[in-house]
Design a protein around this motif. Structure first.
Motif, PDB file in Angstrom:
ATOM      1  N   LEU A  46       0.824  -1.200   0.000  1.00 53.18           N
ATOM      2  CA  LEU A  46       0.000   0.000   0.000  1.00 53.18           C
ATOM      3  C   LEU A  46       0.862   1.255   0.000  1.00 53.18           C
ATOM      4  O   LEU A  46       0.629   2.193  -0.770  1.00 53.18           O
ATOM      5  CB  LEU A  46      -0.926  -0.001   1.224  1.00 53.18           C
ATOM      6  CG  LEU A  46      -1.879   1.197   1.360  1.00 53.18           C
ATOM      7  CD1 LEU A  46      -2.848   1.231   0.189  1.00 53.18           C
ATOM      8  CD2 LEU A  46      -2.641   1.132   2.681  1.00 53.18           C
ATOM      9  N   PHE A  87       1.612   2.763  -3.764  1.00 52.90           N
ATOM     10  CA  PHE A  87       0.960   4.061  -3.959  1.00 52.90           C
ATOM     11  C   PHE A  87       1.989   5.148  -4.259  1.00 52.90           C
ATOM     12  O   PHE A  87       1.840   5.922  -5.208  1.00 52.90           O
ATOM     13  CB  PHE A  87       0.166   4.413  -2.699  1.00 52.90           C
ATOM     14  CG  PHE A  87      -0.500   5.764  -2.742  1.00 52.90           C
ATOM     15  CD1 PHE A  87      -1.753   5.917  -3.308  1.00 52.90           C
ATOM     16  CD2 PHE A  87       0.144   6.892  -2.220  1.00 52.90           C
ATOM     17  CE1 PHE A  87      -2.370   7.170  -3.358  1.00 52.90           C
ATOM     18  CE2 PHE A  87      -0.461   8.136  -2.258  1.00 52.90           C
ATOM     19  CZ  PHE A  87      -1.720   8.274  -2.830  1.00 52.90           C
ATOM     20  N   ASP A  88       3.039   5.195  -3.452  1.00 55.41           N
ATOM     21  CA  ASP A  88       4.034   6.257  -3.614  1.00 55.41           C
ATOM     22  C   ASP A  88       4.784   6.122  -4.930  1.00 55.41           C
ATOM     23  O   ASP A  88       5.010   7.124  -5.634  1.00 55.41           O
ATOM     24  CB  ASP A  88       5.028   6.234  -2.445  1.00 55.41           C
ATOM     25  CG  ASP A  88       4.372   6.647  -1.135  1.00 55.41           C
ATOM     26  OD1 ASP A  88       3.222   7.112  -1.166  1.00 55.41           O
ATOM     27  OD2 ASP A  88       5.012   6.496  -0.080  1.00 55.41           O
TER      28      ASP A  88
END
Length: 316
Positions: free
Chosen positions: A208, A212-213
């Motif tokens: 996550l 995401f980053d």
């Protein structure tokens, strides 16, 4: 702490082995590790001092750099003193609560650093692709929100992993952790109970945060490069590209080391354990060590202030 049916119930202390298979040379491995740590602290502290004392550097790019430097100092400090205690002073014991604290610090600081790298990429995107709106968008209020937000994100995502270990896992096959620091999966694998929820949660948090980053950082730099190559003047293209080189180097070294360590640890069953552990250690030590060097070399303002500090001391 007491044993029940061959397992340990609620251990009060754990034992870190260091680097299994390399016990005879751990004292020598500690020398380059300690050197990297000292240089990381000196380099990142220098960046913090320069940015704090130079008012011209109180802009978003350097505020994020100061945040990154502070996180790097905290991250390397959370792992190395205890590691050197194992390597040099044969002090492998750590209390169970201190082990959880170290685990929480390491993983939350990693998540925070990843969030800062994302914020830096977005800052460069707005500065290059929408320069007239940069000062309006990246206000000091937004910088504060971003700093608090990425810190809270790391804590909120990591704390459930710690609570599951503390409250759910009671029985352990052994209290010996085959690692040089309290890594989440290394501790979870010691439990005799069903650890599927712990493993799934740990993997979900990692994917996550990193997933995401990385997606948004990559997208930011793709849009930056598209904009840069569309600039009519060669000098403008070079200037815009040069402002991103240091960020790209830091981004690549952080995430490439992260993925290399992650995949070898979980899918490289044929690789000796000491390779996994060395990669994990280097993943935590190399970015804090290299980041100030990269920014010192590639960022003109930082480089000039470092040279000014050196020469002023020599003249005095």
């Amino acid at each position: 702490m007491f044993e029940l049916n061959g397992s340990v119930f609620l251990p009060s202390t754990m034992t870190l082995t260091g680097i299994p298979g390399l016990e005879s040379v751990q004292c020598w491995i500690g020398i380059p590790f300690c050197t990297m740590y000292i240089l990381a602290v000196i380099g990142n502290t220098t960046i913090l001092v320069i940015i704090k004392n130079e008012s011209s550097l109180h802009i978003p790019m350097y505020v994020f750099l100061a945040m990154l430097a502070a996180i790097d100092i905290a991250l390397s400090t959370s792992i190395l003193p205890k590691m050197l205690g194992i390597f040099w002073f044969h002090s492998p014991e750590i209390s169970f609560d201190a082990c959880l604290l170290q685990m929480g610090l390491i993983h939350s600081l990693q998540a925070t650093e990843s969030g800062i790298l994302l914020a830096m990429a977005l800052d460069r995107y707005v500065a290059i692709c929408h320069p007239l709106r940069h000062a309006t968008i990246f206000s000091y209020q937004l910088l504060s929100y971003l700093g608090v937000g990425v810190t809270l994100r790391g804590l909120i995502l990591i704390v459930p992993c710690l609570l599951l270990i503390k409250c759910r896992l009671k029985y352990y096959r052994t209290t010996v952790i085959s690692h040089s620091y309290c890594e989440h999966m290394a501790v979870v694998k010691l439990a005799t109970e069903d650890t599927r929820i712990n493993k799934i949660l740990g993997l979900s948090v990692a994917f996550l945060i990193l997933g995401f980053d990385i997606i948004f950082i990559t997208l930011s730099y793709v849009l930056i490069f598209i904009t840069v190559f569309q600039l009519p003047q060669k000098e403008a293209r070079l200037k815009a590209f040069n402002t991103c080189i240091a960020h790209i180097c830091v981004f690549l070294q952080f995430y490439l080391l992260a993925f290399f360590s992650f995949f070898t640890h979980r899918f490289g069953s044929h690789i000796p354990p000491y390779v996994h552990i060395l990669l994990s250690n280097l993943y935590l030590l190399i970015p804090p060590f290299l980041n100030p060097i990269v920014y010192g070399v590639k960022t003109k303002q930082i480089r000039n202030h470092v040279l000014k500090m050196i020469f002023s001391k020599n003249l005095s």
